[in-house]
Motif scaffolding. Structure first.
Motif, PDB file in Angstrom:
ATOM      1  N   ASP A 189      30.685  -5.180  41.211  1.00 39.58           N
ATOM      2  CA  ASP A 189      29.739  -5.229  42.325  1.00 39.58           C
ATOM      3  C   ASP A 189      28.498  -6.041  41.963  1.00 39.58           C
ATOM      4  O   ASP A 189      27.984  -6.820  42.774  1.00 39.58           O
ATOM      5  CB  ASP A 189      29.335  -3.814  42.752  1.00 39.58           C
ATOM      6  CG  ASP A 189      30.453  -3.083  43.479  1.00 39.58           C
ATOM      7  OD1 ASP A 189      31.442  -3.742  43.863  1.00 39.58           O
ATOM      8  OD2 ASP A 189      30.348  -1.857  43.647  1.00 39.58           O
TER       9      ASP A 189
ATOM     10  N   LYS B  88      33.717  -0.917  38.332  1.00 39.96           N
ATOM     11  CA  LYS B  88      33.269  -1.157  39.708  1.00 39.96           C
ATOM     12  C   LYS B  88      31.802  -1.562  39.749  1.00 39.96           C
ATOM     13  O   LYS B  88      31.403  -2.443  40.523  1.00 39.96           O
ATOM     14  CB  LYS B  88      33.517   0.088  40.557  1.00 39.96           C
ATOM     15  CG  LYS B  88      34.985   0.333  40.864  1.00 39.96           C
ATOM     16  CD  LYS B  88      35.161   1.516  41.793  1.00 39.96           C
ATOM     17  CE  LYS B  88      36.617   1.703  42.166  1.00 39.96           C
ATOM     18  NZ  LYS B  88      36.834   2.814  43.120  1.00 39.96           N
TER      19      LYS B  88
ATOM     20  N   TYR C 192      40.482  -1.214  41.573  1.00 37.93           N
ATOM     21  CA  TYR C 192      40.708  -1.383  42.994  1.00 37.93           C
ATOM     22  C   TYR C 192      41.036  -2.832  43.274  1.00 37.93           C
ATOM     23  O   TYR C 192      40.760  -3.700  42.460  1.00 37.93           O
ATOM     24  CB  TYR C 192      39.495  -0.945  43.813  1.00 37.93           C
ATOM     25  CG  TYR C 192      38.224  -1.725  43.554  1.00 37.93           C
ATOM     26  CD1 TYR C 192      37.545  -2.368  44.585  1.00 37.93           C
ATOM     27  CD2 TYR C 192      37.682  -1.798  42.276  1.00 37.93           C
ATOM     28  CE1 TYR C 192      36.370  -3.059  44.339  1.00 37.93           C
ATOM     29  CE2 TYR C 192      36.510  -2.477  42.031  1.00 37.93           C
ATOM     30  CZ  TYR C 192      35.858  -3.115  43.065  1.00 37.93           C
ATOM     31  OH  TYR C 192      34.697  -3.804  42.807  1.00 37.93           O
ATOM     32  N   ASP C 193      41.616  -3.061  44.426  1.00 37.33           N
ATOM     33  CA  ASP C 193      42.000  -4.409  44.822  1.00 37.33           C
ATOM     34  C   ASP C 193      41.164  -4.821  46.025  1.00 37.33           C
ATOM     35  O   ASP C 193      41.255  -4.216  47.087  1.00 37.33           O
ATOM     36  CB  ASP C 193      43.495  -4.455  45.176  1.00 37.33           C
ATOM     37  CG  ASP C 193      43.914  -5.835  45.646  1.00 37.33           C
ATOM     38  OD1 ASP C 193      43.446  -6.811  45.050  1.00 37.33           O
ATOM     39  OD2 ASP C 193      44.697  -5.922  46.594  1.00 37.33           O
ATOM     40  N   THR C 194      40.335  -5.819  45.843  1.00 38.80           N
ATOM     41  CA  THR C 194      39.561  -6.352  46.958  1.00 38.80           C
ATOM     42  C   THR C 194      39.751  -7.856  47.010  1.00 38.80           C
ATOM     43  O   THR C 194      40.292  -8.463  46.079  1.00 38.80           O
ATOM     44  CB  THR C 194      38.058  -6.020  46.809  1.00 38.80           C
ATOM     45  OG1 THR C 194      37.585  -6.610  45.589  1.00 38.80           O
ATOM     46  CG2 THR C 194      37.821  -4.528  46.766  1.00 38.80           C
ATOM     47  N   ASP C 195      39.274  -8.462  48.067  1.00 37.80           N
ATOM     48  CA  ASP C 195      39.493  -9.896  48.247  1.00 37.80           C
ATOM     49  C   ASP C 195      38.867 -10.728  47.133  1.00 37.80           C
ATOM     50  O   ASP C 195      39.343 -11.824  46.839  1.00 37.80           O
ATOM     51  CB  ASP C 195      38.939 -10.336  49.605  1.00 37.80           C
ATOM     52  CG  ASP C 195      39.770  -9.821  50.764  1.00 37.80           C
ATOM     53  OD1 ASP C 195      40.930  -9.438  50.527  1.00 37.80           O
ATOM     54  OD2 ASP C 195      39.251  -9.792  51.901  1.00 37.80           O
ATOM     55  N   ASN C 196      37.767 -10.230  46.534  1.00 35.98           N
ATOM     56  CA  ASN C 196      37.106 -11.047  45.513  1.00 35.98           C
ATOM     57  C   ASN C 196      37.801 -10.977  44.155  1.00 35.98           C
ATOM     58  O   ASN C 196      37.475 -11.743  43.252  1.00 35.98           O
ATOM     59  CB  ASN C 196      35.636 -10.659  45.371  1.00 35.98           C
ATOM     60  CG  ASN C 196      35.447  -9.214  44.929  1.00 35.98           C
ATOM     61  OD1 ASN C 196      36.313  -8.370  45.159  1.00 35.98           O
ATOM     62  ND2 ASN C 196      34.316  -8.935  44.309  1.00 35.98           N
TER      63      ASN C 196
ATOM     64  N   ASP D 238      29.530  -9.728  41.891  1.00 33.03           N
ATOM     65  CA  ASP D 238      29.807 -10.190  43.245  1.00 33.03           C
ATOM     66  C   ASP D 238      28.508 -10.462  43.996  1.00 33.03           C
ATOM     67  O   ASP D 238      28.365 -11.482  44.683  1.00 33.03           O
ATOM     68  CB  ASP D 238      30.647  -9.142  43.978  1.00 33.03           C
ATOM     69  CG  ASP D 238      31.259  -9.690  45.255  1.00 33.03           C
ATOM     70  OD1 ASP D 238      31.595 -10.882  45.294  1.00 33.03           O
ATOM     71  OD2 ASP D 238      31.390  -8.919  46.214  1.00 33.03           O
TER      72      ASP D 238
END
Length: 250
Positions: free
Chosen positions: A89, A85, A115-119, A92
């Motif tokens: 981060d 993470k 985790y699953d995020t849009d990026n 990103d």
């Protein structure tokens, strides 16, 4: 470029290898259990191939591995998720590009548990276990029960000794891989697994395939857990999949 990605508690030794032309994606490579960011020296040639199709690469050592701070004996899946993470981060914020996650073995388990995020726009899993209790009990044998019951152990692996604390096994019970797979079922996933893998049973790959809608499963004949003498085939499968998916996963 070699850098440290860090916060108050973590210092993660990392390589960031970007193409000369503008990158469209960044691939984050997560090494396996007791592995390292260089992937036994194979990282750099593979990164060149990825750069040639517009993909930057970040490879890092998990805490306690390679050149990163920490003690390996304190390894847990949750610690590795926290490391990943931090890296995601950082990338990103710095590059603002879509991210593809690639994990080898326990590194693959980590990217699923993260985790699953849009990026995050795609997942690549090489020899990845989702049945962690079954996999590690097979690897550690009697030592697995000692770890589960709260004792530290010294493991002898082909003449190489290392210590492990019980948190590794105890932490497995904090993770639900069926839930993790369900959370990313709409994202494209590539699974590459050797049919001769005697460390992570190929049935792990089948479980992943069953839960992911957009999943390409490649089971490679005569390939073992490390894909010895089959590394190039694994890379070519991966590059072909990426080329096919690049436009679709923007």
């Amino acid at each position: 470029m070699k850098i440290e990605i860090k916060d108050a508690n973590k210092h993660l030794a990392s390589y960031i290898i970007m193409p000369e032309e503008e990158a469209k994606y960044i691939l984050v490579a997560c090494h396996g259990f007791r592995g390292g960011k260089e992937n036994s020296g194979q990282l750099f040639e593979f990164a060149k191939k990825l750069n040639n199709i517009g993909i930057g690469v970040c490879a890092f050592d998990f805490s306690g591995c390679g050149e990163s701070l920490g003690k390996f004996e304190d390894i847990t899946l949750s610690r590795q998720v926290s490391d990943l993470k931090l890296v995601v981060d950082y990338l990103d914020n710095k590059y603002k590009l879509p991210i593809i996650l690639l994990g080898r073995s326990f590194g693959g388990s980590t990217i699923l548990a993260a985790y699953d995020t849009d990026n995050i726009v795609g997942y690549i899993l090489w020899s990845t276990p989702v049945l962690l209790k079954e996999t590690f009990s097979t690897i550690f044998k009697d030592d697995y029960l000692k770890l589960k019951n709260g004792s530290s152990v010294k493991i002898n692996d082909d003449g190489d000794e290392f210590n492990l604390n019980p948190q590794l096994v105890q932490d497995f019970y904090n993770h639900d891989f069926i839930l993790y797979l369900s959370n990313i079922e709409q994202k494209p996933v590539l699974v590459v697994h050797g049919l001769n893998d005697d460390v992570v049973d190929p049935k792990n790959a089948m479980i992943i395939k069953n839960y992911i809608k957009d999943c390409r499963l490649c089971l490679i004949k005569d390939a073992d857990h490390r894909f010895a003498n089959k590394e190039e085939e694994r890379e070519e499968i991966t590059l072909k999949w990426l080329k096919e998916k690049l436009n679709a996963i923007r």
